[in-house]
Design a protein around this motif. Structure first.
Motif, PDB file in Angstrom:
ATOM      1  N   ALA B   8       2.557  -8.074  -8.104  1.00 48.76           N
ATOM      2  CA  ALA B   8       3.999  -8.132  -7.879  1.00 48.76           C
ATOM      3  C   ALA B   8       4.356  -9.524  -7.387  1.00 48.76           C
ATOM      4  O   ALA B   8       3.807  -9.985  -6.382  1.00 48.76           O
ATOM      5  N   GLY B  10       7.271 -10.676  -6.281  1.00 46.84           N
ATOM      6  CA  GLY B  10       8.119 -10.703  -5.084  1.00 46.84           C
ATOM      7  C   GLY B  10       9.316 -11.627  -5.154  1.00 46.84           C
ATOM      8  O   GLY B  10       9.755 -12.022  -6.240  1.00 46.84           O
ATOM      9  N   ILE B  66      -3.291  -3.467  -5.747  1.00 49.46           N
ATOM     10  CA  ILE B  66      -2.129  -4.329  -5.937  1.00 49.46           C
ATOM     11  C   ILE B  66      -2.243  -5.609  -5.119  1.00 49.46           C
ATOM     12  O   ILE B  66      -2.614  -5.584  -3.941  1.00 49.46           O
ATOM     13  N   LYS B  68       0.188  -8.441  -3.884  1.00 49.00           N
ATOM     14  CA  LYS B  68       1.640  -8.457  -3.728  1.00 49.00           C
ATOM     15  C   LYS B  68       2.111  -9.709  -3.011  1.00 49.00           C
ATOM     16  O   LYS B  68       1.633 -10.026  -1.925  1.00 49.00           O
ATOM     17  N   MET B 257      -4.043  -2.614  -1.106  1.00 51.79           N
ATOM     18  CA  MET B 257      -3.008  -3.620  -1.329  1.00 51.79           C
ATOM     19  C   MET B 257      -3.382  -4.894  -0.585  1.00 51.79           C
ATOM     20  O   MET B 257      -3.815  -4.845   0.558  1.00 51.79           O
ATOM     21  N   GLU B 259      -2.145  -8.955   0.429  1.00 46.46           N
ATOM     22  CA  GLU B 259      -0.952  -9.798   0.524  1.00 46.46           C
ATOM     23  C   GLU B 259      -1.152 -10.911   1.540  1.00 46.46           C
ATOM     24  O   GLU B 259      -2.060 -10.863   2.357  1.00 46.46           O
TER      25      GLU B 259
END
Lengths: 499, 499
Positions: B8, B10, B66, B68, B257, B259
């Motif tokens: 993603a 963002g 994921i 992100k 996830m 990040e």
């Protein structure tokens, strides 16, 4: 007439630092009547599990003021924290902790640090109300009141004005706790409007703590909730260079308690090496509270002058900075010798009478103006059950229920929505145990429980009890009930995560 | 077969740092299938109030992983945090945040800082369950489960072993919250016994935060509850010198996830000045999780080499330390050029496959061995009422009640005992509003509700409902009910302050 104070010598290094502090107070020329009470270890061991004998209350009721040295709570179960008991029983809702750098006389990474932390002292998770109701789940209640928020926030602004501070910063976590922390933040914003001369800002607690740890000089006065205040008070003290240098006040409408922020340090007791500065600072706050500001200035200035001269107890002694390593008693004697002198580099104290907030203002019109009673309306309830079968059994049982009055609007576990789901393929994992069933009066809500379409339909307690009785007949093992209300027709409960 | 990840991009600086990160990952030679999903601002504004379209779940269900970039949550009501939704829906119970100093290449007050914070991600106050039930009182539920504590604590120890760490420290506030935080601490102590090769210690959260802020190098791995973890993660990142340098992992049984820890920084977006290091670090953690440790090592070493060479984005550029100020793209190109090289002073990465904890162990015998089901017994209940008259009216009304089954053991408000008082002259101030009445089955307790003299007397839900119905007839406005239980004949609720 001389003013009366209650004094507790405490445990560990308590007696020696109290002795030094009282010698300085006496040498200042003020005439105080001192009532001594016993608290702490000895009293716990006599079987008083709050660390306090009932007779202590008589002294407190007379003086309304206590200067307290640190105490030791014995290890093992059943003992209650003396400080928590005093705070709650005496209504000491406000903890005031000024922390500043003594640069360049005591090493500190933040030479310009000068922050006052004002912590709400009675509410929040520290009410200590806890339950276990299922095999898996333990609960603690976080309780926050409008009145509690108003009192502490107003206290912070009044403190800022009385002490010529420029800014009050609010710390909360209202991005997550929108109702409880949200109330605190909203109260802050509202009361701030009454003090246009004071600058304000707000930090989410995690970012605020990080900023405080990295750049404390950007803060002036901080006001926050009980748990957060506990945390940031300790951060501030620790990064200031020494926990031995700060005092704190616990202030209520009728009583006040003053103490050093450090513990009783039994390992260094009776060696004449403890630093009495924290308790001396507490005595200065107490004198201000008693409207004896001239004496408070006299002692604070002598104390700072002594630190400036480099007479340092071992905790802050540094070969490159200090002039002489001194003991507890010698330090106190140096302070007494300096009574009448001012520090040259450190700030000179210039307290004025009434600079300590005694909260008469809280009973004034000012704070009562804002009270408007909301219209409270019962629309349903959350019933928390202990469920041991799978989710479809639960759903089927719930769907088989018949009620003229209530409809099931939500099933959730630990705040996570299980029914109704937007996407049935994304059912979160469900392991039973504590499960919340939300029932609302038929016709009140639309699609979700936060979507009120007819707030005029009434639900009453008897209807709820009859329905719970019916659920009970179906063998639901309920462990907890929370009423669902509208206040002024606005929803006063949260939705499930994903609703 | 190539592994699949969901990506993603963002908002704000998200797209450019993700672009840089993916270029580096691709240049490393690994063959990943990348599914892109849209999240964040645009999706919120399309009316999806979790910041995620339902179609995103399809990609996530396929990849389970994921990566992100940061997103922007629009201002205004009704938007749910995307991160909270992902954590809860995907069961990402563990947040892992390594924070270390890049001394002497990036300024940091703590050159030896190298700490990993492991934060429980699903429970605690962050379930966000809140109620307002009286004019004054707002409540948030703090929920903690045995399973939740066991999972995160075990994760921390397994992480320590897999990553050659020496010590795990537990942070909690169990001197106040003896049941909830007490459960966390007790679970820590129990599980620690299974890992004798790992040193352990424990700090009360306020002192722990203070120590972390002042001396982070004394910590190795820290495991803690959700709110505390949120706070200490931010403290650690901030004092490390830059929030732009750290990545984090959110790991569950099925999904994970990855990040950067910083936000979307819209003010510096599209200027080619953002530092992609945090997201690159997250990609390294992701590759480890995918058991692609060779590639993880390759990228981490090239990244550290680049920082060591002094190619610095503006956020960490320092005239005295850096060699050259570079943009986002140039930084990524420098990292790509350094693939295959090792840093000389900063530590060389040497991850091994399976060094990321994937929690298969949680479904193993190891964790199930400890499960013993307790014997749960209902003995009474706390009924919280909204009371508007004075205390003596309440007491008189309660004393007039007739019941064969229940006796009143306690009245309290915000945890403070009002009845029975040891010393009637020390009645705490009472202003009505939320008041708790504790009723226990007759003959079960002695003097106080925590003094169980006959655990064999039974109370059932029907008896309780009939009694509450009777209270309701007397016009008690009840807003909340909490069952009182014994687990294995031990009291599973707290006493009032002063009981």
């Amino acid at each position: 007439m001389s003013k009366i104070i209650t004094v507790a010598f405490g445990d560990g290094i308590g007696p020696e630092i109290m002795d030094s502090t009282l010698k300085i107070v006496n040498a200042s020329g003020i005439n105080l009547k001192i009532n001594t009470i016993e608290v702490g270890k000895k009293i716990y061991e006599k079987g008083f599990n709050s660390g306090l004998m009932p007779s202590a209350w008589e002294s407190l009721n007379e003086s309304k003021i206590i200067l307290k040295a640190p105490i030791t709570t014995p290890q093992g179960g059943g003992y209650k924290s003396l400080n928590v008991t005093l705070r709650k029983k005496l209504g000491l809702y406000s903890n005031v902790r000024p922390v500043n750098s003594f640069h360049p006389f005591v090493h500190c990474n933040f030479p310009k640090m000068d922050v006052v932390i004002i912590r709400e002292n009675e509410e929040d998770l520290y009410a200590g109300i806890e339950y276990r109701q299922t095999e898996q789940t333990f609960e603690c209640l976080k309780l926050v009141t409008k009145k509690g928020c108003e009192k502490i926030v107003r206290f912070a602004f009044e403190y800022a004005i009385a002490n010529s501070r420029k800014k009050v910063t609010c710390f909360s976590k209202d991005n997550i706790m929108k109702m409880t922390d949200g109330l605190f933040h909203k109260t802050f914003d509202e009361i701030a409007k009454e003090y246009p001369q004071i600058a304000t800002d707000h930090y989410i607690i995690d970012i605020g703590c990080a900023r405080l740890a990295a750049k404390p000089e950007i803060f002036d006065v901080i006001v926050t909730m009980n748990l957060y205040g506990d945390i940031i008070s300790d951060i501030a003290a620790e990064i200031s260079g020494s926990v031995g240098l700060a005092g704190s006040a616990n202030i209520g409408d009728k009583f006040a308690m003053f103490e050093a922020i450090h513990g009783s340090a039994p390992d260094i007791a009776n060696k004449n090496i403890a630093n009495p500065t924290g308790l001396i600072q507490a005595s200065v706050m107490m004198l201000n509270h008693l409207n004896e500001s001239a004496t408070a200035n006299l002692i604070r200035n002598a104390l700072y002058k002594t630190i400036e001269e480099g007479n340092h107890t071992p905790d802050i002694y540094n070969q490159n900075i200090s002039r002489k390593q001194v003991g507890t008693q010698e330090f106190a004697e140096a302070v007494i010798k300096n009574l009448g002198k001012n520090p040259e580099k450190l700030p000179v104290a210039n307290f004025k009478n009434n600079s300590s907030i005694k909260n008469e203002f809280l009973n004034s019109d000012k704070s009562n103006n804002s009270i408007e009673i909301s219209n409270k309306k019962l629309i349903g309830f959350d019933l928390y059950i202990d469920w041991h079968k799978n989710f479809s059994d639960l759903l089927n049982l719930l769907k088989s229920l018949e009620s003229q009055k209530f409809e099931l609007k939500m099933i959730s576990a630990k705040g996570l929505l299980l029914f109704p789901l937007l996407d049935i393929n994304n059912m979160p994992e469900y392991n039973g145990d504590l499960t919340s069933l939300r029932f609302v009066g038929k016709g009140i809500c639309g699609k979700s429980s936060s979507d009120i379409i007819n707030p005029d339909i009434l639900v009453n307690h008897h209807e709820i009890i009859d329905f719970i009785k019916y659920l009970c007949d179906k063998n639901f093992d309920f462990v907890k009930y929370e009423g669902l209300y509208l206040f002024d027709n606005k929803v006063a409960f949260t939705s499930g995560q994903g609703e």
